[in-house]
Structures are given as C-alpha cells and as structure tokens.
Enzyme design. Structure first.
Site, PDB file in Angstrom:
ATOM      1  N   VAL A 113      26.432 -33.070 -20.343  1.00 19.39           N
ATOM      2  CA  VAL A 113      26.727 -33.234 -21.764  1.00 19.39           C
ATOM      3  C   VAL A 113      25.730 -32.478 -22.624  1.00 19.39           C
ATOM      4  O   VAL A 113      26.095 -31.791 -23.580  1.00 19.39           O
ATOM      5  CB  VAL A 113      26.737 -34.735 -22.140  1.00 19.39           C
ATOM      6  CG1 VAL A 113      26.894 -34.920 -23.650  1.00 19.39           C
ATOM      7  CG2 VAL A 113      27.866 -35.452 -21.415  1.00 19.39           C
ATOM      8  N   ASP A 141      17.514 -34.415 -22.569  1.00 20.20           N
ATOM      9  CA  ASP A 141      16.895 -35.691 -22.916  1.00 20.20           C
ATOM     10  C   ASP A 141      16.326 -36.373 -21.677  1.00 20.20           C
ATOM     11  O   ASP A 141      15.439 -37.224 -21.784  1.00 20.20           O
ATOM     12  CB  ASP A 141      17.885 -36.597 -23.642  1.00 20.20           C
ATOM     13  CG  ASP A 141      19.147 -36.877 -22.839  1.00 20.20           C
ATOM     14  OD1 ASP A 141      19.474 -36.080 -21.941  1.00 20.20           O
ATOM     15  OD2 ASP A 141      19.821 -37.881 -23.114  1.00 20.20           O
ATOM     16  N   CYS A 188      26.334 -40.202 -16.344  1.00 21.73           N
ATOM     17  CA  CYS A 188      26.063 -39.917 -14.943  1.00 21.73           C
ATOM     18  C   CYS A 188      26.113 -41.188 -14.113  1.00 21.73           C
ATOM     19  O   CYS A 188      26.390 -42.273 -14.603  1.00 21.73           O
ATOM     20  CB  CYS A 188      24.679 -39.281 -14.802  1.00 21.73           C
ATOM     21  SG  CYS A 188      24.440 -37.802 -15.852  1.00 21.73           S
ATOM     22  N   GLY A 223      34.986 -47.635 -31.675  1.00 20.87           N
ATOM     23  CA  GLY A 223      34.615 -48.668 -32.638  1.00 20.87           C
ATOM     24  C   GLY A 223      34.262 -49.990 -32.001  1.00 20.87           C
ATOM     25  O   GLY A 223      34.151 -51.006 -32.705  1.00 20.87           O
ATOM     26  N   ASN A 235      20.848 -42.041 -16.311  1.00 20.04           N
ATOM     27  CA  ASN A 235      22.222 -42.095 -16.799  1.00 20.04           C
ATOM     28  C   ASN A 235      22.157 -42.494 -18.266  1.00 20.04           C
ATOM     29  O   ASN A 235      21.750 -43.614 -18.584  1.00 20.04           O
ATOM     30  CB  ASN A 235      23.026 -43.130 -15.998  1.00 20.04           C
ATOM     31  CG  ASN A 235      24.365 -43.458 -16.641  1.00 20.04           C
ATOM     32  OD1 ASN A 235      24.964 -42.627 -17.320  1.00 20.04           O
ATOM     33  ND2 ASN A 235      24.842 -44.675 -16.433  1.00 20.04           N
ATOM     34  N   GLY A 236      22.517 -41.585 -19.165  1.00 26.34           N
ATOM     35  CA  GLY A 236      22.491 -41.977 -20.570  1.00 26.34           C
ATOM     36  C   GLY A 236      22.366 -40.821 -21.530  1.00 26.34           C
ATOM     37  O   GLY A 236      22.413 -39.647 -21.142  1.00 26.34           O
ATOM     38  N   GLU A 237      22.212 -41.195 -22.779  1.00 24.63           N
ATOM     39  CA  GLU A 237      21.962 -40.246 -23.862  1.00 24.63           C
ATOM     40  C   GLU A 237      20.910 -40.846 -24.781  1.00 24.63           C
ATOM     41  O   GLU A 237      21.032 -41.997 -25.220  1.00 24.63           O
ATOM     42  CB  GLU A 237      23.234 -39.993 -24.686  1.00 24.63           C
ATOM     43  CG  GLU A 237      24.424 -39.480 -23.900  1.00 24.63           C
ATOM     44  CD  GLU A 237      24.262 -38.052 -23.405  1.00 24.63           C
ATOM     45  OE1 GLU A 237      23.289 -37.393 -23.815  1.00 24.63           O
ATOM     46  OE2 GLU A 237      25.096 -37.621 -22.600  1.00 24.63           O
ATOM     47  N   ARG A 285      26.066 -36.022 -11.758  1.00 25.60           N
ATOM     48  CA  ARG A 285      25.884 -35.618 -13.145  1.00 25.60           C
ATOM     49  C   ARG A 285      27.187 -35.268 -13.840  1.00 25.60           C
ATOM     50  O   ARG A 285      28.021 -34.528 -13.308  1.00 25.60           O
ATOM     51  CB  ARG A 285      24.941 -34.412 -13.233  1.00 25.60           C
ATOM     52  CG  ARG A 285      24.596 -34.054 -14.680  1.00 25.60           C
ATOM     53  CD  ARG A 285      23.667 -32.879 -14.774  1.00 25.60           C
ATOM     54  NE  ARG A 285      23.310 -32.641 -16.176  1.00 25.60           N
ATOM     55  CZ  ARG A 285      23.070 -31.461 -16.705  1.00 25.60           C
ATOM     56  NH1 ARG A 285      23.127 -30.373 -15.952  1.00 25.60           N
ATOM     57  NH2 ARG A 285      22.770 -31.344 -17.985  1.00 25.60           N
ATOM     58  N   LEU A 286      27.347 -35.830 -15.055  1.00 24.46           N
ATOM     59  CA  LEU A 286      28.343 -35.378 -16.020  1.00 24.46           C
ATOM     60  C   LEU A 286      27.567 -34.633 -17.087  1.00 24.46           C
ATOM     61  O   LEU A 286      26.799 -35.230 -17.845  1.00 24.46           O
ATOM     62  CB  LEU A 286      29.098 -36.559 -16.634  1.00 24.46           C
ATOM     63  CG  LEU A 286      30.122 -36.215 -17.729  1.00 24.46           C
ATOM     64  CD1 LEU A 286      31.278 -35.400 -17.148  1.00 24.46           C
ATOM     65  CD2 LEU A 286      30.647 -37.481 -18.389  1.00 24.46           C
TER      66      LEU A 286
END
Length: 612
Positions: free
Chosen positions: A53, A104, A2, A379, A79-81, A50-51
């Site tokens: 997820v 979350d 976000c 990665g 903004n995050g996970e 907002r995105l």
C-alpha cells in the site's frame, strides 16, 4: 495490509524449522498477495505476507534494523498503517535515525529502538505486529487502540506461536483445534458480545485492543498502553460540533494516504456519506479526481417491507449522496446463488462460525471492490461512538441487567444439549462476562443515575459490541486482499467523543444528533437526517430453502458433529413447527439461526475440531 505470523521457542532451533514457519505464513496469502518473507534465528521465526500500500518497492518484510539483516538488534513483522508516520519519521531523524525505505514499517521499527515499549503510545493508525528484540531475547506483540487489526497467540510449554489469524497458528503441529466449555459459551451464548482476548479455540488468545504482550524465556505478561479516561466535558455545543468536524476531517485526510487505488463504501447513511464527502473535499484540495464509491444490493430488495432493523432501502439515499457529492459509483448486486457459493470462503476467512449470508454478501461486495481498489474507507463504528443503535434509546434495554442488545433475545445457547448446557452454564457465563465488563468502565467522579448508565452502555458498545464488527470487516475484506480503513475509530476522535455528555451526543433525543449537525453542510438533508438502517440482509427465498434442506440432512445424519453440542430433538421440533432457530445476530433475521447451526457443523468438520 498484511499478515504476520511466527514462532518463539527456547528449546528448539528454529533455523531448522523453515518448512513449518513457511506453512504458517502461507495460510495468510490472502492477506498479503503481493510478497512474502521469512526471518529465522535460533529462538525466533517470523513470517510475513504483504499487501503493498505504501512504498510498494521498499517495504519488504520481515524488516531488520541492520542492512542485510545480519545480527540485527530487532526484527519486525508488521500489519497496519500509521497515519502519522511522516511526523514520527521526522522526529526519529532528529534523534539520529537514518531510514532506508519510505515505509511506515521502518518507522515502527525505529520507534521501538528509540522508545521501547512506549512506542505504541505515539502511534495513530491501525496495526497489529510482532517485534523480536534480539538483544533482550524478547518478543513484543502489539495491537492498535480499538483492535481494528487482529493478532492471536498461543503459549506452548517452551515458547509462543502467533498469527494474524487462527489458521496461521493451526498450521503449527504444536497447536490443536480444540473446543472447551468456554469456547462453546462464546460461540453459543455470547456471539454478539465476545470476551476480549478469547480466541474460541482452547488455549488461543487474542491480543486485546490497546495492549501489548511481552514474551521472555521466564515470563509472558500483558500490558495496557491505552485506555479511555473519563473527565468533565467543558466545551459548549458549538465548540463540540466544531471539534468533532475538525477531528473527523483530519482523520479522513490522513487515511487517504495510499500509493494504490482507494475508494469509500457508501450505504447512503450519514456515517459513510460523511466519510465520502470529507474524502471528496480532501481529494479536491490535493488536485485529485473524484472519489470512487461502492454499495451493495440484492435482487428483489425493493419488494421487501421495512422492519425495526432495516428501516429503509439504501438505493435512494445512495443516489442522493452520489449526486450531491459527485462520486464515481458502482452498485454491486449480489444474486442468491453467489451467496450460497461464498459460504465456504467466508468460513475459511473467519476461522469460526460467523453471520452467514451477511458475511457472504460482504465478501462478494469486497471481492468486486478489490477489482479496482486496494484500499476502502468505511463508516463503521459511528453508531457505537455517537449512540446510533436502538438500544441506546430504549429505556427497557438500558435498565436491563445485561448487555442491552441482548435484552429480550434468545441466543443459540437455548439449543445446547442438557448435558452440554450443564457444563457450559451459558446464563452464568453471560452474567459473569457482563459483570466483568462493567468493572472496566472508567468512571467520572460524581456521575450518577442516567448519565452513569449511559457511560456504561457506551463502554460496552465500544469494547463488546464493536470488536466482532471490526473483526468481521477485517477478516472478510482481507480474504480478498482489500484493506478497509475506519476513520471513526481514530483514537483521538474516540477519546474526545467519549466524554461528550449524552445531552450533546443526542440533542433533543435525536440519535447521532451531534454527528449529523457536525456534517450537515456536507450532505443533502434526506441523507443527514436518515434514521438508522442496518446492514442489508438478503430477501432471497432460495437461500432459506437451501439451508433448511441442509438442516434436515444434518438431522438425518447420526454422525453430524454439531449434535455433540446441540439438542437434535429441539432442532427437529422447531423445523417441524416452522419456528426460526435462535440466531447469533441481534438483527431480526429468520435465517440467522439456520445459518449458525449449519456453519457450526461445517466448522467442526472443516477444522477437525475436537471437543474437550
């Protein structure tokens, strides 16, 4: 993922400033194309894009702790996970908290209500957020351990502005796009080793990784909540390899959590291939289908000779990994004209001059990935963590009294006008930045000689080399609404590997030998043992021709703003002699300096930057 933004003001009634807060929020639409929200009180205004997820239906923001948002104790723009939010939710429930959503975001909010400023210490994830504590009339700005998600702030005379990207702060008339001597030094002398917390624009700060910023009516203070700690490593080689494998597997499995389509970015190197293989195993255990993977390539790349940075082509190794792991793969081919067309989008995404065609190709790769996936695993950061870059293994670079990746290289600061150079003093600025960075290294008692120096290099890599790479990935991916997760940046893995001695990280002198041995059973031998090969740059002749023509146009323009900073005669002489201009990138690339020159001019014009 976000976008968050906001405005704290102790003298202005922000309930009357909805238009400005909305304008700040709208600049972040690309970060959050799915929904938007505002929350306004007398002294605080928060905006969110907002995105979606996790908890697509119930995760609207800004999120207040009370139903309906009436007289809340706290409001969060996040903004995050959080990858451990389920465990934290259960713990918070045991303390009497009742949850209205599955998100979350609500876990972060209630964690602060329970534990206050200690809450971030309990988080495992990627995040940057703003929490307004209405009871205390206090703002908290918080950023994740390694700085994967960005957050900028500007202290004005009666409060603070903040945003996920500079463009949000720039949308407020209280902040102006100005460049002073420090900003010039960051752009020209230290583009590959930026100072932590510096926002390029005058007066713009970035919340440092592992830090929180507290803003009250009387004070603004920064506080560290996480840092690396040096201690003796007592695990034997077998236990060390097993622990790395266990931590990495757990991290990948946690980061597969998503209510929207997910994929991995696969270059054919051991880093991305290991992430992909572990993701495939986790997907199989969960009864899900094959992992979707993507790689990038260019027309004519097979005709390009290897060099010290780009030691081999990706395609054969990608093919071997795909066949061995069994993924649904797409190779995204980026034509020359598409690269040129993407330049403006990338500049707008980064709000500053970046890495030119390497940013443009990444933008085009991410744009294609976003057509089918919302989340991608990368990665990134394995080389910084396990010692994969050439400078870790170059005695001359290690011995240099400078950032090792800058050893023997000329930065764009060489092109500064004499009067600008006298004010900026790029050599002194770089030397001071290096000295300051060394003071932050957590020392191990009794460690001396080569081991002490290698620890310094790893800390420099994690705190000065890695941040611009993470910023590049975040800003370019979010410009198309794609969330990129980076399992190698899990702070538990970083904490463990930090204290593993060099002899175990690179057994027998093998770069990233510890990682290779930890995942050897997952991959074909040619992928596991593939030498480091950098992110590909285009072999396109046309790209260079177009930029060269643009540089000549700038030379002919008496009002070109870039020449308020750069020596026009030095640029003309280099072009006339066919010499490449000094590049901001450490990878050998003849077009990098041209890209930087043209981008600086484009940036000064597009953002109407004034020089101080």
């Amino acid at each position: 993922m976000c976008g968050v933004t906001g405005w704290i003001d102790w003298e202005t009634d922000l309930r009357l400033q909805e238009r400005t807060v909305r304008a700040m929020t709208d600049t972040l639409a690309c970060r959050g194309p799915d929904a938007h929200g505002l929350w306004l009180s007398r002294n605080a205004g928060l905006g969110h894009r907002r995105l979606s997820v996790i908890d697509v239906e119930g995760g609207a923001q800004p999120l207040a702790d009370s139903p309906g948002g009436d007289d809340p104790a706290a409001v969060l723009a996040y903004n995050g996970e959080l990858y451990n939010y389920r465990e934290l939710r259960q713990e918070l429930s045991s303390h009497g908290h009742r949850f209205r959503t599955r998100s979350d975001t609500e876990v972060v909010l209630r964690a602060h209500l329970q534990w206050g400023a200690d809450a971030p210490r309990r988080f495992n994830g990627i995040f940057a957020y703003a929490l307004w504590d209405a009871r205390r009339q206090e703002l908290l700005l918080v950023r994740d351990h390694l700085g994967i998600k960005p957050l900028y702030w500007h202290a004005h005379p009666t409060g603070v502005l903040f945003g996920s990207e500079p463009k949000a702060v720039l949308a407020n008339p209280l902040f102006r796009a100005e460049l002073d001597a420090e900003g010039i030094a960051e752009l020209f002398a230290l583009p590959a080793a930026p100072t932590a917390g510096h926002g390029i624009f005058r007066g713009l700060r970035e919340v440092r990784p592992g830090h929180l910023v507290t803003v009250t009516r009387t004070a603004t203070r920064e506080q560290r909540y996480w840092q690396l700690e040096s201690r003796p490593h007592t695990d034997d080689p077998d236990v060390t390899r097993g622990t790395v494998r266990e931590l990495l597997a757990d991290t990948v499995e946690r980061q597969l959590l998503s209510d929207v389509p997910l994929c991995t970015l696969l270059s054919g190197g051991v880093d991305s291939s290991a992430i992909t293989a572990l993701a495939a195993q986790a997907q199989e255990r969960a009864g899900h289908g094959k992992v979707t993977t993507y790689s990038v390539d260019f027309p004519g790349s097979s005709d390009r000779a290897p060099d010290a940075w780009r030691t081999s082509l990706d395609a054969p190794y990608v093919k071997a990994a795909v066949e061995h792991i069994g993924t649904l793969h797409t190779s995204v081919v980026v034509p020359d004209d598409d690269l040129l067309a993407a330049r403006d989008a990338v500049l707008r995404a980064r709000d500053r001059p970046g890495w030119g065609e390497m940013d443009a190709s990444l933008h085009l790769l991410f744009r294609e990935v976003r057509r089918r996936s919302t989340v991608a695993l990368s990665g990134e950061a394995a080389d910084e963590l396990f010692g994969g870059y050439p400078y870790f293994h170059d005695p001359t670079a290690l011995a240099a009294d400078n950032f090792p990746w800058l050893h023997g290289r000329t930065t764009p600061a060489a092109l500064l006008r004499p009067d600008v150079r006298a004010e900026v003093r790029p050599q002194e600025y770089t030397a001071e930045a290096y000295r300051r960075s060394l003071t932050e290294v957590p020392r191990l008692d009794g460690e001396q000689g080569a081991d002490r120096r290698v620890r310094e290099i790893f800390h420099l890599a994690l705190t000065r080399w890695l941040p611009p790479l993470l910023d590049r990935v975040d800003r370019v991916s979010m410009s198309v609404g794609l969330e990129v997760r980076v399992p190698f940046c899990d702070h538990r893995l970083v904490e463990y590997v930090w204290n593993v001695p060099w002899s175990l990280k690179a057994p027998g002198g093998r770069p990233k030998g510890l990682l290779r041995d930890a995942v050897r059973d997952l991959l074909p031998p040619q992928v596991t043992d593939r030498p480091k090969s950098g992110y590909p740059s285009t072999p396109a002749v046309r790209y260079t021709e177009v930029l060269t023509a643009r540089a000549h146009e700038l030379l002919a323009d008496p009002d070109a703003p870039v020449f308020e900073l750069v020596d026009r005669a030095a640029v003309r002489q280099a072009l006339d002699e066919g010499r490449p201009l000094p590049s901001p990138r450490t990878a050998p690339n003849p077009v990098g300096g041209l890209d930087h020159l043209v981008q600086v001019d484009e940036w000064l014009r597009a953002y109407r930057v004034s020089l101080r």
